[in-house]
Design a protein around this motif. Structure first.
Motif, PDB file in Angstrom:
ATOM      1  N   ASP A 418       0.828  -1.213   0.000  1.00 55.40           N
ATOM      2  CA  ASP A 418       0.000   0.000   0.000  1.00 55.40           C
ATOM      3  C   ASP A 418       0.861   1.262   0.000  1.00 55.40           C
ATOM      4  O   ASP A 418       0.522   2.268  -0.638  1.00 55.40           O
ATOM      5  CB  ASP A 418      -0.927   0.009   1.220  1.00 55.40           C
ATOM      6  N   LEU A 419       1.972   1.250   0.728  1.00 53.43           N
ATOM      7  CA  LEU A 419       2.862   2.406   0.736  1.00 53.43           C
ATOM      8  C   LEU A 419       3.441   2.656  -0.651  1.00 53.43           C
ATOM      9  O   LEU A 419       3.507   3.803  -1.125  1.00 53.43           O
ATOM     10  CB  LEU A 419       3.992   2.203   1.749  1.00 53.43           C
ATOM     11  N   LEU A 420       3.870   1.589  -1.299  1.00 54.76           N
ATOM     12  CA  LEU A 420       4.410   1.718  -2.646  1.00 54.76           C
ATOM     13  C   LEU A 420       3.331   2.189  -3.628  1.00 54.76           C
ATOM     14  O   LEU A 420       3.585   3.018  -4.505  1.00 54.76           O
ATOM     15  CB  LEU A 420       5.001   0.383  -3.114  1.00 54.76           C
ATOM     16  N   GLU A 421       2.136   1.659  -3.441  1.00 58.04           N
ATOM     17  CA  GLU A 421       1.029   2.037  -4.325  1.00 58.04           C
ATOM     18  C   GLU A 421       0.666   3.515  -4.145  1.00 58.04           C
ATOM     19  O   GLU A 421       0.458   4.238  -5.116  1.00 58.04           O
ATOM     20  CB  GLU A 421      -0.184   1.148  -4.019  1.00 58.04           C
ATOM     21  N   LEU A 422       0.610   3.940  -2.882  1.00 54.69           N
ATOM     22  CA  LEU A 422       0.293   5.341  -2.601  1.00 54.69           C
ATOM     23  C   LEU A 422       1.384   6.264  -3.146  1.00 54.69           C
ATOM     24  O   LEU A 422       1.101   7.318  -3.712  1.00 54.69           O
ATOM     25  CB  LEU A 422       0.129   5.545  -1.089  1.00 54.69           C
ATOM     26  N   SER A 423       2.642   5.844  -2.983  1.00 54.22           N
ATOM     27  CA  SER A 423       3.752   6.640  -3.497  1.00 54.22           C
ATOM     28  C   SER A 423       3.678   6.750  -5.014  1.00 54.22           C
ATOM     29  O   SER A 423       3.953   7.802  -5.587  1.00 54.22           O
ATOM     30  CB  SER A 423       5.072   6.011  -3.065  1.00 54.22           C
ATOM     31  N   LYS A 424       3.293   5.644  -5.652  1.00 53.14           N
ATOM     32  CA  LYS A 424       3.177   5.646  -7.104  1.00 53.14           C
ATOM     33  C   LYS A 424       2.060   6.567  -7.585  1.00 53.14           C
ATOM     34  O   LYS A 424       2.218   7.320  -8.551  1.00 53.14           O
ATOM     35  CB  LYS A 424       2.925   4.214  -7.589  1.00 53.14           C
ATOM     36  N   ILE A 425       0.921   6.531  -6.863  1.00 56.76           N
ATOM     37  CA  ILE A 425      -0.210   7.373  -7.248  1.00 56.76           C
ATOM     38  C   ILE A 425       0.128   8.851  -7.068  1.00 56.76           C
ATOM     39  O   ILE A 425      -0.253   9.705  -7.867  1.00 56.76           O
ATOM     40  CB  ILE A 425      -1.460   6.998  -6.424  1.00 56.76           C
ATOM     41  N   GLU A 426       0.884   9.148  -6.002  1.00 55.33           N
ATOM     42  CA  GLU A 426       1.216  10.544  -5.715  1.00 55.33           C
ATOM     43  C   GLU A 426       2.387  11.051  -6.531  1.00 55.33           C
ATOM     44  O   GLU A 426       2.722  12.235  -6.465  1.00 55.33           O
ATOM     45  CB  GLU A 426       1.540  10.708  -4.225  1.00 55.33           C
ATOM     46  N   SER A 427       3.023  10.216  -7.294  1.00 49.72           N
ATOM     47  CA  SER A 427       4.174  10.639  -8.087  1.00 49.72           C
ATOM     48  C   SER A 427       3.716  11.554  -9.219  1.00 49.72           C
ATOM     49  O   SER A 427       2.546  11.580  -9.607  1.00 49.72           O
ATOM     50  CB  SER A 427       4.913   9.426  -8.659  1.00 49.72           C
ATOM     51  N   ASP A 428       4.665  12.325  -9.758  1.00 51.59           N
ATOM     52  CA  ASP A 428       4.338  13.274 -10.815  1.00 51.59           C
ATOM     53  C   ASP A 428       4.073  12.602 -12.152  1.00 51.59           C
ATOM     54  O   ASP A 428       3.531  13.240 -13.057  1.00 51.59           O
ATOM     55  CB  ASP A 428       5.480  14.284 -10.990  1.00 51.59           C
ATOM     56  N   ASN A 429       4.454  11.376 -12.313  1.00 52.93           N
ATOM     57  CA  ASN A 429       4.321  10.687 -13.607  1.00 52.93           C
ATOM     58  C   ASN A 429       3.502   9.414 -13.458  1.00 52.93           C
ATOM     59  O   ASN A 429       3.978   8.310 -13.700  1.00 52.93           O
ATOM     60  CB  ASN A 429       5.704  10.352 -14.182  1.00 52.93           C
ATOM     61  N   LEU A 430       2.263   9.577 -13.003  1.00 53.52           N
ATOM     62  CA  LEU A 430       1.369   8.432 -12.895  1.00 53.52           C
ATOM     63  C   LEU A 430       0.759   8.153 -14.270  1.00 53.52           C
ATOM     64  O   LEU A 430       0.114   9.019 -14.861  1.00 53.52           O
ATOM     65  CB  LEU A 430       0.253   8.725 -11.883  1.00 53.52           C
ATOM     66  N   HIS A 431       0.951   6.958 -14.780  1.00 55.37           N
ATOM     67  CA  HIS A 431       0.416   6.578 -16.082  1.00 55.37           C
ATOM     68  C   HIS A 431      -0.887   5.820 -15.887  1.00 55.37           C
ATOM     69  O   HIS A 431      -0.941   4.824 -15.165  1.00 55.37           O
ATOM     70  CB  HIS A 431       1.419   5.704 -16.848  1.00 55.37           C
ATOM     71  N   LEU A 432      -1.939   6.306 -16.512  1.00 49.51           N
ATOM     72  CA  LEU A 432      -3.237   5.645 -16.467  1.00 49.51           C
ATOM     73  C   LEU A 432      -3.469   4.935 -17.800  1.00 49.51           C
ATOM     74  O   LEU A 432      -3.334   5.532 -18.862  1.00 49.51           O
ATOM     75  CB  LEU A 432      -4.354   6.657 -16.212  1.00 49.51           C
ATOM     76  N   ASN A 433      -3.825   3.703 -17.705  1.00 50.37           N
ATOM     77  CA  ASN A 433      -4.142   2.912 -18.903  1.00 50.37           C
ATOM     78  C   ASN A 433      -5.618   3.130 -19.228  1.00 50.37           C
ATOM     79  O   ASN A 433      -6.495   2.389 -18.787  1.00 50.37           O
ATOM     80  CB  ASN A 433      -3.828   1.436 -18.648  1.00 50.37           C
ATOM     81  N   ILE A 434      -5.897   4.157 -19.995  1.00 48.56           N
ATOM     82  CA  ILE A 434      -7.277   4.584 -20.232  1.00 48.56           C
ATOM     83  C   ILE A 434      -7.939   3.665 -21.260  1.00 48.56           C
ATOM     84  O   ILE A 434      -7.405   3.433 -22.351  1.00 48.56           O
ATOM     85  CB  ILE A 434      -7.313   6.041 -20.733  1.00 48.56           C
ATOM     86  N   LYS A 435      -9.108   3.172 -20.873  1.00 54.01           N
ATOM     87  CA  LYS A 435      -9.954   2.421 -21.800  1.00 54.01           C
ATOM     88  C   LYS A 435     -11.384   2.439 -21.268  1.00 54.01           C
ATOM     89  O   LYS A 435     -11.643   2.911 -20.153  1.00 54.01           O
ATOM     90  CB  LYS A 435      -9.448   0.989 -21.959  1.00 54.01           C
ATOM     91  N   GLU A 436     -12.311   1.919 -22.052  1.00 57.87           N
ATOM     92  CA  GLU A 436     -13.704   1.919 -21.632  1.00 57.87           C
ATOM     93  C   GLU A 436     -13.928   0.865 -20.550  1.00 57.87           C
ATOM     94  O   GLU A 436     -13.461  -0.269 -20.661  1.00 57.87           O
ATOM     95  CB  GLU A 436     -14.629   1.650 -22.821  1.00 57.87           C
ATOM     96  N   VAL A 437     -14.639   1.294 -19.494  1.00 60.15           N
ATOM     97  CA  VAL A 437     -14.887   0.411 -18.356  1.00 60.15           C
ATOM     98  C   VAL A 437     -16.390   0.386 -18.084  1.00 60.15           C
ATOM     99  O   VAL A 437     -17.016   1.448 -17.964  1.00 60.15           O
ATOM    100  CB  VAL A 437     -14.134   0.902 -17.102  1.00 60.15           C
TER     101      VAL A 437
END
Length: 600
Positions: A418-437
């Motif tokens: 969770d710490l790593l995940e939170l750090s990743k989300i808060e980073s300046d370069n979060l990549h979202l894999n955008i598609k229809e959901v």
């Protein structure tokens, strides 16, 4: 400036009139004197000549009257001959003439004979007649007197003609001199007027004004100097305006409230940030003393300290504003001129409220991480030492201890993840894999995966989709992570036998998902903190459920990464309602999300 020209022309006119009048009188008198002298000299010569002729003819008793009359016609003078006894023997105008007192004047002349043998006499009194007499002597004895008289009509005519001629000459000269003088005066005053107008404009602040320059004019140096002065003033003013604009731009865009106070304690300048931060208007406080305007005692004390010590100061203060406390780092310094003259002070307020808040969050984060890591590590270390001390051979204790170690290891692994995940989300370069959901399907899958856990607590999960085909754009894994955390939290904080209601509603540009439970609820004052890292409403319950305290922080940042919104409605004892609002369409530039704005 035209007044100067008119005054000079008026003075010139007065001078010319005075000179010409004096000159006219002088010339007239000179002409009159000269004419009279000439006239009298002529009469004298004529009288002497007649007397000589009479003497040559033998005396007054032998005068040829015809010859005398002829002489009178030639001379155009009245000739009177008197004997030695005073009797008039001949008068060329005996029976006429304009002068009625002729005989009286003859007698007066006879009385003068004893004094002078020749003489002249001028009779004015409206007649303007000249008399000349000369004695006639025979053998050195008085035989008689010849008297010539003549009216000075020609003198008056000549005199009038002279005055007419003088008037014409002097009048013409006056006009010519006046025109030339006016021209000279205009040429003289024009550059002065130009210089004066330019000086007046410069005094008004119009530094674009220029005086006319004429290199052939005596005042060219004056106008040139004024133009040089105007250009220098314009340059200085322009530089001052540029400096003022730069200073104003710096003051207004410095990013912190700024206030200037003069040596007498009056406020002379504040910037827009000061207005906005302290909710004041410039026109209400400029010119007033700081004690009358600033209501915060700690700020006034800081100002007084700078006034008394004349030293720079830097300190942190806390000021109550509205319903919250604001932290400021105050920079203060005295303003002293190059001549060591005290001008006042400047005070800048750096708002460090957010910095203080972030610092507190950081400290809490470090403390919470340390605490969360300490518990499982202590458990693992303790049970491992117990096994090494001899419990390793007790099969039942060995199995129990190993299960506990596994459980704590999983918890430690979950915390690190969770710490790593939170750090990743808060980073300046979060990549979202955008598609229809398909949002409804995602939630149904999550509910199916949690059915066993819900069944164990006898909790009923009800889904009421407004439309089962709602499609949104987003990162499938992040969206799953959002609703797994929210539904898991609802299961954790709902008492056995409770209910969880999931409502999916389709709006115009958004899809709103509501997850409402009948759990323990959240205190009103704690609601703003539920999205903080490691914050737990019920610490014992969440720790027993295996939670790390980072789930809602991850949820909040993931929702914001999708440009969505999340809010909480809760009441203690009646449950909580987490409402997530996600946009249906995301712009293409969200593949790389800058989460700086969502950092706490």
């Amino acid at each position: 400036m035209k007044e100067l020209r008119y005054k000079m022309i008026f003075a010139l006119i007065l001078l010319l009139i005075s000179v010409f009048i004096g000159l006219g009188l002088l010339l007239g008198q000179l002409f009159k004197t000269s004419y009279l002298n000439s006239f009298q000299e002529q009469m004298k010569q004529e009288g002497v000549l007649i007397a000589k002729q009479i003497e040559d003819q033998g005396g007054v008793h032998t005068v040829n009257n015809e010859r005398i009359e002829h002489t009178q016609e030639v001379l155009k003078s009245r000739i009177t001959i008197v004997d030695s006894a005073g009797n008039i023997l001949f008068d060329s105008n005996k029976y006429g003439g304009n002068y009625k007192n002729h005989n009286k004047e003859i007698k007066s002349i006879i009385h003068e004979i004893n004094k002078e043998k020749t003489g002249t006499k001028h009779i004015e009194n409206g007649y303007n007649i000249f008399y000349f007499w000369s004695t006639i002597e025979i053998s050195d004895e008085l035989d008689g007197i010849v008297i010539l008289s003549s009216e000075a009509n020609e003198l008056m005519i000549s005199y009038k003609q002279l005055w007419l001629l003088l008037s014409l000459i002097l009048g013409g000269s006056f006009i010519v001199i006046l025109i030339i003088g006016s021209k000279i005066t205009t040429n003289f005053t024009k550059p002065v007027e130009s210089a004066t107008r330019t000086a007046i404009e410069l005094a008004k602040g119009n530094y674009h004004a220029r005086a006319h320059e004429d290199q052939y004019n005596e005042f060219s140096t004056l106008n040139t100097s004024i133009n040089i002065l105007a250009r220098n003033l314009q340059k200085i003013t322009k530089e001052q305006e540029m400096q003022k604009d730069r200073l104003q731009a710096v003051i207004e865009n410095i990013g912190m409230p700024l206030i200037l106070i003069d040596a007498k304690g009056r406020i002379t300048l504040i910037n827009q940030m000061f207005n906005e931060m302290f909710h004041v208007a410039s026109q209400d406080i400029i010119g007033k003393t700081y004690l009358d305007v600033i209501e915060y005692e700690i700020v006034n004390e800081t100002i007084e300290t700078i006034f008394m010590t004349e030293q720079k100061i830097r300190k942190q203060i806390t000021i109550p504003m509205n319903i919250q406390m604001k932290d400021f780092e105050v920079y203060g310094a005295p303003i002293i001129s190059l001549a060591n003259e005290w001008k006042g002070i400047v005070l800048a307020f750096h708002d460090i409220t957010e910095i203080k808040k972030l610092e507190k969050i950081r400290k809490d984060f470090v403390a919470n991480v340390s605490h969360e890591l300490k518990t499982p590590i202590t458990s693992i270390k303790g049970f491992t030492e117990t096994l090494l001390d001899g419990a390793l051979h007790d099969q039942q204790a060995l199995e129990s201890f190993l299960n506990i170690i596994l459980k704590e290891s999983n918890r430690l692994q979950s915390l690190v993840y969770d710490l790593l995940e939170l750090s990743k989300i808060e980073s300046d370069n979060l990549h979202l894999n955008i598609k229809e959901v398909q949002i409804c399907k995602v939630i149904l899958d999550i509910v199916d995966s949690l059915k066993k856990r819900a069944k164990e607590k006898n909790i009923d999960i009800q889904i009421d989709p407004n439309n089962r085909n709602q499609i949104i754009e987003g990162d499938l894994l992040r969206i799953q992570q959002i609703f797994i955390n929210l539904i898991s939290n609802a299961l954790s904080y709902t008492l056995p036998g409770g209910n969880i209601y999931i409502d999916i509603r389709d709006e115009q540009d958004y899809v709103t998902i509501s997850i409402r439970d009948t759990g323990i609820g959240i205190e009103t004052e704690e609601i703003p903190r539920v999205f903080e890292r490691f914050y737990r409403v019920d610490k014992a319950r969440s720790r027993n459920s295996g939670g790390t305290g980072l789930g809602l922080a991850i949820v909040k940042h993931s929702v914001e990464a999708h440009h969505g919104e999340i809010r909480v409605d809760s009441e203690v004892g009646r449950g909580s309602n987490f409402i997530v609002k996600l946009p249906k369409k995301l712009s293409t530039n969200l593949n790389e999300y800058n989460s700086t704005s969502s950092k706490q």
